[in-house]
Design an enzyme around this catalytic site. Structure first.
Site, PDB file in Angstrom:
ATOM      1  CD  GLU A 164      -2.073  -5.197  11.843  1.00  0.00           C
ATOM      2  OE1 GLU A 164      -2.740  -5.311  10.805  1.00  0.00           O
ATOM      3  OE2 GLU A 164      -0.842  -5.101  11.835  1.00  0.00           O
ATOM      4  CE  LYS A 221      -3.611   2.155   2.813  1.00  0.00           C
ATOM      5  NZ  LYS A 221      -4.542   1.972   3.936  1.00  0.00           N
ATOM      6  CD  GLU A 235       9.185  -6.111   7.256  1.00  0.00           C
ATOM      7  OE1 GLU A 235       8.903  -4.982   6.780  1.00  0.00           O
ATOM      8  OE2 GLU A 235       9.006  -6.407   8.453  1.00  0.00           O
ATOM      9  N   GLY A 275      -4.957  -2.275   5.244  1.00  0.00           N
ATOM     10  CA  GLY A 275      -4.139  -3.397   4.770  1.00  0.00           C
ATOM     11  C   GLY A 275      -4.811  -4.743   4.993  1.00  0.00           C
ATOM     12  NE  ARG A 276      -6.696  -4.512  11.158  1.00  0.00           N
ATOM     13  CZ  ARG A 276      -6.070  -3.371  11.327  1.00  0.00           C
ATOM     14  NH1 ARG A 276      -4.941  -3.135  10.709  1.00  0.00           N
ATOM     15  NH2 ARG A 276      -6.568  -2.430  12.114  1.00  0.00           N
ATOM     16  CG  HIS A 284      -4.562 -36.658  15.770  1.00  0.00           C
ATOM     17  ND1 HIS A 284      -4.753 -37.968  16.165  1.00  0.00           N
ATOM     18  CD2 HIS A 284      -5.571 -36.364  14.903  1.00  0.00           C
ATOM     19  CE1 HIS A 284      -5.811 -38.451  15.518  1.00  0.00           C
ATOM     20  NE2 HIS A 284      -6.324 -37.503  14.761  1.00  0.00           N
ATOM     21  CE  LYS A 314       5.833  -1.077  10.359  1.00  0.00           C
ATOM     22  NZ  LYS A 314       4.990  -0.279   9.482  1.00  0.00           N
TER      23      LYS A 314
HETATM   24  C1  G6Q Z   1      -2.649  -4.082   8.035  1.00  0.00           C
HETATM   25  C2  G6Q Z   1      -1.425  -3.426   8.417  1.00  0.00           C
HETATM   26  C3  G6Q Z   1      -0.146  -4.083   7.920  1.00  0.00           C
HETATM   27  C4  G6Q Z   1       0.224  -3.752   6.481  1.00  0.00           C
HETATM   28  C5  G6Q Z   1       1.669  -4.173   6.242  1.00  0.00           C
HETATM   29  C6  G6Q Z   1       2.105  -3.935   4.821  1.00  0.00           C
HETATM   30  O1  G6Q Z   1      -3.749  -3.696   8.278  1.00  0.00           O
HETATM   31  O2  G6Q Z   1      -1.502  -2.096   8.069  1.00  0.00           O
HETATM   32  O3  G6Q Z   1      -0.159  -5.473   8.065  1.00  0.00           O
HETATM   33  O4  G6Q Z   1      -0.648  -4.375   5.606  1.00  0.00           O
HETATM   34  O5  G6Q Z   1       2.515  -3.492   7.120  1.00  0.00           O
HETATM   35  O6  G6Q Z   1       2.011  -2.589   4.489  1.00  0.00           O
HETATM   36  P1  G6Q Z   1       2.191  -2.120   3.026  1.00  0.00           P
HETATM   37  O7  G6Q Z   1       1.122  -2.704   2.190  1.00  0.00           O
HETATM   38  O8  G6Q Z   1       2.135  -0.621   3.047  1.00  0.00           O
HETATM   39  O9  G6Q Z   1       3.538  -2.615   2.554  1.00  0.00           O
END
Ligand code: G6Q
Length: 541
Positions: free
Chosen positions: A355, A208, A214, A269-270, A386, A506
């Site tokens: 989250e 996003k 990462e 994001g989620r 199990h 972070k």
């Molecule tokens: C979700 C969070 C988080 C996000 C990641 C990736 O709700 O905001 O999990 O999706 O940190 O972020 P980017 O899509 O900006 O790389």
């Protein structure tokens, strides 16, 4: 007049009083007293049947929960979300994942602009691109067909795509390979690409913000991996596409914005697996099946928005979770899909729920004096039986379970499916009713052994049953949990759409990176533990 704190509300206190009675009552007694309970405490909508009769509730409990929902104006919160109000208060944003699956002709205004046509422009571009890749008309730099898709993203830009790919594998193009790289650990990239031919591989850089450490690190590694083989910068245009809201950063990275699929800041994001973040899903299952999935999401949105509380699936699931969490003292929820295709669903739900509801202050910033989000965890059945089910059956903790199962298997092999389903029903039955000491003794067990072999029961569960796991059904299921989380957050009066809790780590990591790379010791100004760990790592590596 200021809003009363949640625990001061008469509806909350009524539930508190009522819970004292329920805590003394066994599910065996509730079922004995109400012979129709297994029919009465169920509801069905959009092809999803919910049996919540094995929760420790009575008709009175449900009435009290509905009153709590009314007192907390959950309906008002729902309307505000669908209207596009800036309900993500701390980030001052609208929350409109529901617009991502709105039909083409719908109108949803954000700052006076109808965003639905924008959504469909992106969906149409995605469809065109996915079709070209799938039919072989989009070729790699050396003229070879794209056979491998690698999605690079993390958190919301990974968990939804990987879960959906696994869930819908049955519908996926079997002549293509799909991989998902998220971890900054180089092993993730190395293992995902070691057997792939760069000439046939397309990377989706999904972020996003397009600034996530990462994802950017993995995307740079991917570019180097690709160019090491193809030896021409022009190859990037054929082997990289971006999914992002940040066109400037996408260009800076070297991906032409013609190969970028956008989305918007009102998609969390989620909550983004049905935006262009789902491009890998669309590449796997094709545009038509992707739209069926969106149709499923939308059907559940409409159900949530319009159904009365007593037959509203997300409302019921959310309120039952509040009940178990706040009034019966359960700290976790086990999500137990009896479908191998849903193997990543618990991991996906962990992010969605934890989250969203892992918050310690109200929307106004006041400390809460009640528990908020429970811990979600789980594994597919029957595997979990199990392993950790022992603790659910006989441990000292109360762990409500969500069993998710389908009447029809995508892979009907002999008796497998009946055996699978027998286990779903048996587990829910065993958890609820257990086996008394008297029953165990009557079976001839000696006194010393009988306590070990007895089951207290009275363990709550939901059984969620649908016909089969299709793209549309996956959409319904995800939306069911999204909205259940929404209901819980509305009751707890917390912001379900921010995630400030991930920030501190972070920032601290960014400070430590140069310290690991530096040879001098004098710059270490952490606590004694962190300093010592950094020194030890420097000397060990
Ligand atoms: C979700 C969070 C988080 C996000 C990641 C990736 O709700 O905001 O999990 O999706 O940190 O972020 P980017 O899509 O900006 O790389």
């Amino acid at each position: 007049m200021s809003t009363p704190s949640l625990t001061q509300r008469p509806e909350w206190q009524a539930l508190q009083n009522h819970s004292q009675h329920i805590k003394q009552t066994h599910l065996r007694a509730l079922f004995a007293a109400e012979p129709q309970r297994g029919d009465d405490l169920t509801t069905e909508a959009e092809g999803i049947f919910l049996d919540y009769s094995k929760n420790r509730v009575t008709a009175e409990t449900m009435q009290l929960l509905w009153s709590l929902a009314a007192a907390c104006d959950v309906g008002g919160h729902v309307a505000a979300m669908f209207r596009g109000d800036a309900i993500n208060l701390t980030e001052k944003r609208a929350v409109l994942h529901t617009a991502l699956r709105a039909p083409r002709l719908a109108t949803i205004l954000v700052d006076g602009r109808n965003v639905v046509p924008d959504v469909h422009v992106v969906l149409d571009r995605m469809s065109e691109f996915a079709t070209r890749v799938r039919d072989g008309s989009w070729l790699g730099h050396t003229g070879k067909r794209i056979r491998n898709i690698v999605n690079i993203g993390i958190g919301g830009s990974d968990l939804g795509p990987v879960m959906a790919y696994e869930a819908l594998r049955h519908f996926a193009a079997r002549d293509m390979t799909f991989r998902f790289v998220s971890n900054i650990d180089g092993t993730d990239f190395a293992e995902a690409t070691r057997d792939l031919n760069p000439e046939e591989t397309l990377f989706i850089a999904a972020s996003k913000t397009f600034t996530t450490l990462e994802t950017m690190t993995n995307a740079r590694t991917a570019r180097a991996w690709c160019l090491a083989a193809l030896k021409d910068d022009a190859a990037v245009a054929k082997h990289f596409v971006a999914v992002s809201t940040n066109a400037a950063e996408v260009s800076k990275f070297g991906i032409d914005t013609a190969n970028m699929f956008g989305f918007w800041d009102w998609v969390g994001g989620r909550y983004s697996m049905d935006s262009s973040i789902g491009l890998s899903t669309m590449l796997a299952i094709g545009p038509d099946a992707f739209r069926e999935m969106l149709g499923g999401f939308h059907a559940m949105d409409e159900h949530f928005r319009t159904a009365p509380v007593e037959s509203n699936l997300p409302m019921l699931l959310g309120l039952l979770s509040v009940w178990n969490n706040n009034f019966l003292g359960a700290h976790t929820v086990a999500v137990l899909p009896y479908d191998q295709y849903l193997k990543r669903f618990p991991a996906y739900l962990q992010q969605l729920t934890m989250e969203s509801t892992g918050k310690h202050v109200t929307t106004a910033g006041a400390s809460v004096d009640y528990e908020t989000g429970p811990i979600y965890w789980g594994e597919p059945g029957t595997n979990g039986q199990h392993s950790f089910y022992q603790l659910i059956h006989q441990g000292t903790r109360l762990i409500p379970c969500d069993f998710i199962a389908f009447a029809r298997s995508q892979n009907p092999l002999g008796r497998h499916h009946d055996l699978l389903m027998a286990n779903v029903f048996a587990q829910a039955e065993a958890l609820a009713f257990g086996k008394t000491l008297a029953e165990v003794t009557a079976e001839g067990n000696p006194d010393w052994l009988a306590p070990h072999r007895s089951f207290e029961g009275n363990r709550p569960s939901n059984v969620i049953l649908a016909e089969s796991l299709t793209p549309a059904m996956l959409g319904k299921l995800v939306a069911l949990y999204e909205h259940s989380v929404f209901v819980q957050a509305a009751i707890w009066n917390i912001d379900a759409f921010d995630q400030w809790g991930v920030e501190l780590g972070k920032v601290l990591a960014q400070r430590i990176v140069p310290e690991l790379e530096s040879a001098t010791d004098s710059d270490l100004k952490h606590d004694s533990s962190t300093n010592a760990l950094i020194r030890r790592y420097r000397s060990m590596r």
